[in-house]
Design an enzyme around this catalytic site. Structure first.
Site, PDB file in Angstrom:
ATOM      1  N   GLY A  12       0.810  -1.214   0.000  1.00 43.81           N
ATOM      2  CA  GLY A  12       0.000   0.000   0.000  1.00 43.81           C
ATOM      3  C   GLY A  12       0.840   1.260   0.000  1.00 43.81           C
ATOM      4  N   ASP A  13       0.165   2.387  -0.245  1.00 40.57           N
ATOM      5  CA  ASP A  13       0.811   3.701  -0.236  1.00 40.57           C
ATOM      6  C   ASP A  13       1.921   3.826  -1.272  1.00 40.57           C
ATOM      7  OD1 ASP A  13      -0.866   4.300   1.936  1.00 40.57           O
ATOM      8  OD2 ASP A  13       0.568   3.419   3.333  1.00 40.57           O
ATOM      9  N   GLU A  14       1.786   3.121  -2.366  1.00 36.31           N
ATOM     10  CA  GLU A  14       2.806   3.178  -3.410  1.00 36.31           C
ATOM     11  C   GLU A  14       2.712   4.484  -4.207  1.00 36.31           C
ATOM     12  OE1 GLU A  14       0.561   0.742  -3.126  1.00 36.31           O
ATOM     13  OE2 GLU A  14       1.620  -1.158  -2.782  1.00 36.31           O
ATOM     14  N   LYS A  16      -0.587   5.370  -5.788  1.00 40.10           N
ATOM     15  CA  LYS A  16      -1.433   4.878  -6.890  1.00 40.10           C
ATOM     16  C   LYS A  16      -2.043   6.028  -7.698  1.00 40.10           C
ATOM     17  CE  LYS A  16      -3.240   2.032  -3.725  1.00 40.10           C
ATOM     18  NZ  LYS A  16      -2.204   1.699  -2.719  1.00 40.10           N
ATOM     19  N   GLY A  40      -5.818   5.632   1.963  1.00 41.69           N
ATOM     20  CA  GLY A  40      -5.432   7.026   2.104  1.00 41.69           C
ATOM     21  C   GLY A  40      -4.614   7.407   0.900  1.00 41.69           C
ATOM     22  N   HIS A  41      -5.163   8.301   0.100  1.00 48.23           N
ATOM     23  CA  HIS A  41      -4.452   8.727  -1.104  1.00 48.23           C
ATOM     24  C   HIS A  41      -4.158  10.215  -0.990  1.00 48.23           C
ATOM     25  CE1 HIS A  41      -5.869   4.921  -2.555  1.00 48.23           C
ATOM     26  NE2 HIS A  41      -7.127   5.318  -2.597  1.00 48.23           N
ATOM     27  N   THR A 128      -6.795  -0.067  10.601  1.00 44.37           N
ATOM     28  CA  THR A 128      -7.029   1.376  10.612  1.00 44.37           C
ATOM     29  C   THR A 128      -8.176   1.737  11.557  1.00 44.37           C
ATOM     30  OG1 THR A 128      -8.523   1.191   8.723  1.00 44.37           O
ATOM     31  CG2 THR A 128      -6.198   1.619   8.233  1.00 44.37           C
ATOM     32  N   ARG A 142     -23.205 -13.265   5.614  1.00 44.05           N
ATOM     33  CA  ARG A 142     -24.566 -13.010   5.113  1.00 44.05           C
ATOM     34  C   ARG A 142     -25.470 -12.299   6.126  1.00 44.05           C
ATOM     35  NH1 ARG A 142     -24.747 -19.059   2.975  1.00 44.05           N
ATOM     36  NH2 ARG A 142     -23.977 -19.197   5.107  1.00 44.05           N
ATOM     37  N   GLN A 223      -5.508  -0.356  -1.169  1.00 39.57           N
ATOM     38  CA  GLN A 223      -4.568  -1.279  -0.533  1.00 39.57           C
ATOM     39  C   GLN A 223      -3.612  -1.871  -1.572  1.00 39.57           C
ATOM     40  OE1 GLN A 223      -8.146  -1.623   0.452  1.00 39.57           O
ATOM     41  NE2 GLN A 223      -7.437   0.070   1.672  1.00 39.57           N
ATOM     42  N   THR A 298      -1.480   8.357   5.608  1.00 35.07           N
ATOM     43  CA  THR A 298      -2.465   9.384   5.255  1.00 35.07           C
ATOM     44  C   THR A 298      -3.726   9.217   6.101  1.00 35.07           C
ATOM     45  OG1 THR A 298      -1.657   9.168   2.996  1.00 35.07           O
ATOM     46  CG2 THR A 298      -3.672  10.408   3.266  1.00 35.07           C
ATOM     47  N   ARG A 304       5.332   4.964   8.752  1.00 39.01           N
ATOM     48  CA  ARG A 304       5.368   3.719   7.986  1.00 39.01           C
ATOM     49  C   ARG A 304       6.696   3.006   8.211  1.00 39.01           C
ATOM     50  NH1 ARG A 304       3.174   6.988   2.747  1.00 39.01           N
ATOM     51  NH2 ARG A 304       0.966   6.996   3.284  1.00 39.01           N
TER      52      ARG A 304
HETATM   53  P1  GDP Z   1      -1.655   5.480  -2.297  1.00 39.66           P
HETATM   54  O1  GDP Z   1      -2.235   4.954  -1.038  1.00 39.66           O
HETATM   55  O2  GDP Z   1      -1.052   4.431  -3.157  1.00 39.66           O
HETATM   56  O3  GDP Z   1      -2.621   6.344  -3.064  1.00 39.66           O
HETATM   57  O4  GDP Z   1      -0.437   6.401  -1.868  1.00 39.66           O
HETATM   58  P2  GDP Z   1      -0.374   7.494  -0.680  1.00 39.66           P
HETATM   59  O5  GDP Z   1      -1.015   8.733  -1.153  1.00 39.66           O
HETATM   60  O6  GDP Z   1      -0.802   6.909   0.609  1.00 39.66           O
HETATM   61  O7  GDP Z   1       1.207   7.682  -0.549  1.00 39.66           O
HETATM   62  C1  GDP Z   1       1.995   8.084  -1.619  1.00 39.66           C
HETATM   63  C2  GDP Z   1       2.682   9.431  -1.284  1.00 39.66           C
HETATM   64  O8  GDP Z   1       3.785   9.581  -2.146  1.00 39.66           O
HETATM   65  C3  GDP Z   1       1.820  10.644  -1.507  1.00 39.66           C
HETATM   66  O9  GDP Z   1       2.125  11.583  -0.497  1.00 39.66           O
HETATM   67  C4  GDP Z   1       2.258  11.184  -2.865  1.00 39.66           C
HETATM   68  O10 GDP Z   1       2.097  12.580  -3.019  1.00 39.66           O
HETATM   69  C5  GDP Z   1       3.712  10.822  -2.860  1.00 39.66           C
HETATM   70  N1  GDP Z   1       4.287  10.536  -4.179  1.00 39.66           N
HETATM   71  C6  GDP Z   1       3.719   9.901  -5.227  1.00 39.66           C
HETATM   72  N2  GDP Z   1       4.611   9.749  -6.224  1.00 39.66           N
HETATM   73  C7  GDP Z   1       5.770  10.289  -5.796  1.00 39.66           C
HETATM   74  C8  GDP Z   1       7.079  10.423  -6.349  1.00 39.66           C
HETATM   75  O11 GDP Z   1       7.365   9.977  -7.455  1.00 39.66           O
HETATM   76  N3  GDP Z   1       8.026  11.040  -5.569  1.00 39.66           N
HETATM   77  C9  GDP Z   1       7.749  11.521  -4.322  1.00 39.66           C
HETATM   78  N4  GDP Z   1       8.740  12.105  -3.635  1.00 39.66           N
HETATM   79  N5  GDP Z   1       6.542  11.409  -3.769  1.00 39.66           N
HETATM   80  C10 GDP Z   1       5.573  10.807  -4.485  1.00 39.66           C
HETATM   81  P1  IMO Z   2      -3.912   2.519   0.529  1.00 36.07           P
HETATM   82  O1  IMO Z   2      -5.067   2.365  -0.420  1.00 36.07           O
HETATM   83  C1  IMO Z   2      -1.414   0.842   3.686  1.00 36.07           C
HETATM   84  C2  IMO Z   2      -3.346  -1.974   6.447  1.00 36.07           C
HETATM   85  C3  IMO Z   2      -3.507  -1.551   7.891  1.00 36.07           C
HETATM   86  C4  IMO Z   2      -3.435  -2.893   8.597  1.00 36.07           C
HETATM   87  C5  IMO Z   2      -4.142  -3.824   7.624  1.00 36.07           C
HETATM   88  C6  IMO Z   2      -5.596  -4.105   7.969  1.00 36.07           C
HETATM   89  O2  IMO Z   2      -3.699   3.893   1.037  1.00 36.07           O
HETATM   90  O3  IMO Z   2      -2.673   1.904  -0.056  1.00 36.07           O
HETATM   91  P2  IMO Z   2      -7.820  -2.668   7.820  1.00 36.07           P
HETATM   92  O4  IMO Z   2      -8.202  -1.382   8.486  1.00 36.07           O
HETATM   93  O5  IMO Z   2      -7.870  -2.597   6.324  1.00 36.07           O
HETATM   94  O6  IMO Z   2      -8.562  -3.844   8.362  1.00 36.07           O
HETATM   95  O7  IMO Z   2      -6.273  -2.895   8.242  1.00 36.07           O
HETATM   96  O8  IMO Z   2      -4.063  -3.203   6.336  1.00 36.07           O
HETATM   97  N1  IMO Z   2      -3.906  -1.063   5.450  1.00 36.07           N
HETATM   98  C7  IMO Z   2      -3.179  -0.263   4.668  1.00 36.07           C
HETATM   99  N2  IMO Z   2      -1.849  -0.033   4.641  1.00 36.07           N
HETATM  100  N3  IMO Z   2      -2.210   1.448   2.795  1.00 36.07           N
HETATM  101  C8  IMO Z   2      -3.542   1.215   2.795  1.00 36.07           C
HETATM  102  O9  IMO Z   2      -4.371   1.686   1.829  1.00 36.07           O
HETATM  103  C9  IMO Z   2      -4.089   0.358   3.781  1.00 36.07           C
HETATM  104  N4  IMO Z   2      -5.331  -0.082   4.074  1.00 36.07           N
HETATM  105  C10 IMO Z   2      -5.206  -0.957   5.084  1.00 36.07           C
HETATM  106  O10 IMO Z   2      -2.474  -0.682   8.281  1.00 36.07           O
HETATM  107  O11 IMO Z   2      -2.096  -3.317   8.682  1.00 36.07           O
HETATM  108 MG    MG Z   3      -2.271   5.329   1.009  1.00 30.19          MG
END
Ligand code: GDP
Ligand code: IMO
Ligand code: MG
Length: 428
Positions: A12-14, A16, A40-41, A128, A142, A223, A298, A304
């Site tokens: 997650g948090d790549e 996206k 969280g985006h 979360t 169900r 995720q 986020t 993290r």
């Molecule tokens: P998501 O959950 O996959 O949508 O990602 P998150 O928003 O949780 O986390 C990604 C974070 O990386 C965000 O704060 C973005 O603004 C930041 N981000 C995305 N791409 C890049 C990048 O190429 N370089 C840097 N430094 N930050 C980035």
């Molecule tokens: P995005 O879309 C990172 C993690 C939680 C926990 C596990 C289970 O921003 O990439 P949950 O509340 O879903 O039952 O929690 O999954 N988790 C995430 N970690 N990014 C997320 O979403 C996540 N959504 C859930 O931290 O370990």
């Molecule tokens: Mg995220």
């Protein structure tokens, strides 16, 4: 090339939203097909920064129709809050459509999420706390409440009473909490019905018709693969199908509709919550990644966990999802490191293992085998073509590409929307 799926390739948090942005202007529909407001985006558009949880980040793209499909669990209060906040900032959210079959997160799901975590003690998952797991558990069991139930008070009351029956015994007798009255839940849910009604449609039909017309639909996964309930590091996962297959079941399109699967990977790895993470760093390198990459959740603000890039995980993700393209984000965060380790395989009890081990216990104590790559010190945030990158950064990307099971079609070099190097057209 009408149906495109974006999935997280790690935990997650790549970033996206980066791939979504890359397709901006060429998408007609954006679909959230799994998860809920556990996501969280953070998306940076010009000087504006948006933090989205329940809504797909594609909602920020003008002219797009956003859809919340059947695979999602919806906390309606959060939904309205997010819609109001975006409207107040001038984002047009009027096109949002919601599946009548999506499940609802209620007050009791959030309560149960928190008390079960507390009872797990040291075995906590680190959820979360948004009620995601309990809402999906009710769906599978169900006894869930669906969006369409809000439009039939009798049915809604019966279902809420049924769902609370056993839960109240548990809450009172096991968890030592007060019982939850059916009336308070029903009244709250009914109060949302009128505002919700115009948004609720047969989203599977809408998507089918859009694809028939040749329009472009982007399925935005929440995720990530390693958090998928089937393919992730179970039980340290979320409770939905966050892999590409989830886009079909979670939205009601046929799997043969999907033309492209884009996996988003960071140039290193992060994870929030508990569970195995072989390349995790506990030293100043981990601190460097966390600080430089602003690696704080986020949704919950938690720091993290950070580690080096893990190539077996990328290969695993490529296989499980049928990844056609990777988008690698945050290459800029590695700037300034003298040497960058990449995990190429694991040592499990003295044996070299090249792929993600099938046994979770093996994965728990797998020790990464690293290959080191030379770093670079030049600022790369202005790079817009591959040739703009320093030679060592190019070599790092090419080496990772060779290990990861699919081409790396774009590379993020900064948080801004346009801070990206495109090597191959994601729709081409
Ligand atoms: P998501 O959950 O996959 O949508 O990602 P998150 O928003 O949780 O986390 C990604 C974070 O990386 C965000 O704060 C973005 O603004 C930041 N981000 C995305 N791409 C890049 C990048 O190429 N370089 C840097 N430094 N930050 C980035
Ligand atoms: P995005 O879309 C990172 C993690 C939680 C926990 C596990 C289970 O921003 O990439 P949950 O509340 O879903 O039952 O929690 O999954 N988790 C995430 N970690 N990014 C997320 O979403 C996540 N959504 C859930 O931290 O370990
Ligand atoms: Mg995220």
């Amino acid at each position: 090339m009408p149906a495109v799926v974006i999935i997280g390739a790690q935990w997650g948090d790549e970033g996206k939203g980066k791939a979504t942005d890359l397709l901006a202007g060429r998408i007609d529909y954006v679909v959230k097909f799994n998860g809920g407001n556990n996501a969280g985006h953070t998306v940076v558009v010009g000087d504006e920064k948006y933090a989205l949880h329940l809504l797909p980040s594609g909602i920020l793209t003008e002219g797009v129709t956003p859809i919340i499909s059947n695979g999602v669990v919806v906390d309606i209060e959060v939904l309205f809050g997010e819609l109001d906040a975006l409207s107040a900032r001038g984002v047009d959210v009027s096109r949002l459509l919601i599946s009548a079959n999506a499940h609802v997160i209620t007050h009791y799901h959030r309560t149960i999420d928190k008390v079960t975590e507390r009872f797990l003690g040291k075995r906590q998952i680190g959820t979360t706390g948004r009620g995601i797991g309990p809402a999906y558990a009710d769906k599978i069991n169900r006894v869930g409440i669906r969006i369409q139930d809000l439009f039939d008070e009798n049915i809604l009351r019966q279902k809420v009473e049924g769902a609370l029956n056993i839960k109240n015994h548990l809450l009172v007798k096991v968890y030592n909490r007060r019982a939850i009255g059916a009336d308070e839940v029903v009244d709250e849910l009914l109060s949302y019905a009128e505002r919700l009604r115009p948004m609720v449609v047969d989203t599977a039909l809408v998507l089918h018709q859009a694809l028939e017309r040749g329009e472009t639909v982007l399925f935005e996964g929440g995720q990530a693969t390693m958090l998928d309930v089937d393919h992730g590091t179970y039980p340290f996962v979320t409770s939905s199908s966050s892999t590409a297959g989830g886009a079909a079941t979670g939205s009601g399109i046929g799997p043969n509709r999907i033309d492209r699967v884009i996996g988003i990977v960071k140039a290193y790895t992060t994870r929030v919550g508990a569970g195995p993470f072989p390349t995790e760093l506990f030293d100043e390198s981990g601190e460097f990644l966390r600080k430089t990459g602003f690696e704080f959740g986020t949704t919950t603000g938690r720091p993290r966990r950070c580690g080096w890039y893990d190539a077996p995980i990328a290969r695993y993700t490529a296989r499980i999802n049928g990844v056609t393209d990777f988008v690698m984000t945050k290459l800029d965060v590695l700037t300034g490191l003298e040497s960058i380790p990449v995990c190429v395989a694991y040592d499990v009890d003295g044996v070299r293992v090249d792929e993600v081990p099938v046994s979770q216990s093996d994965f728990h104590h797998a020790v990464p085998i690293y290959e080191n790559f030379a770093g670079w010190s030049e600022d790369i945030s202005g790079a817009r073509t591959f040739d703009d990158l320093p030679k060592n950064a190019q070599d790092y990307v090419l080496a990772i590409e060779a290990m990861s099971g699919a081409r790396i079609s774009a590379i993020g070099v900064g948080p801004a929307r346009d801070a990206i190097v495109v090597r191959h057209d994601l729709l081409g």
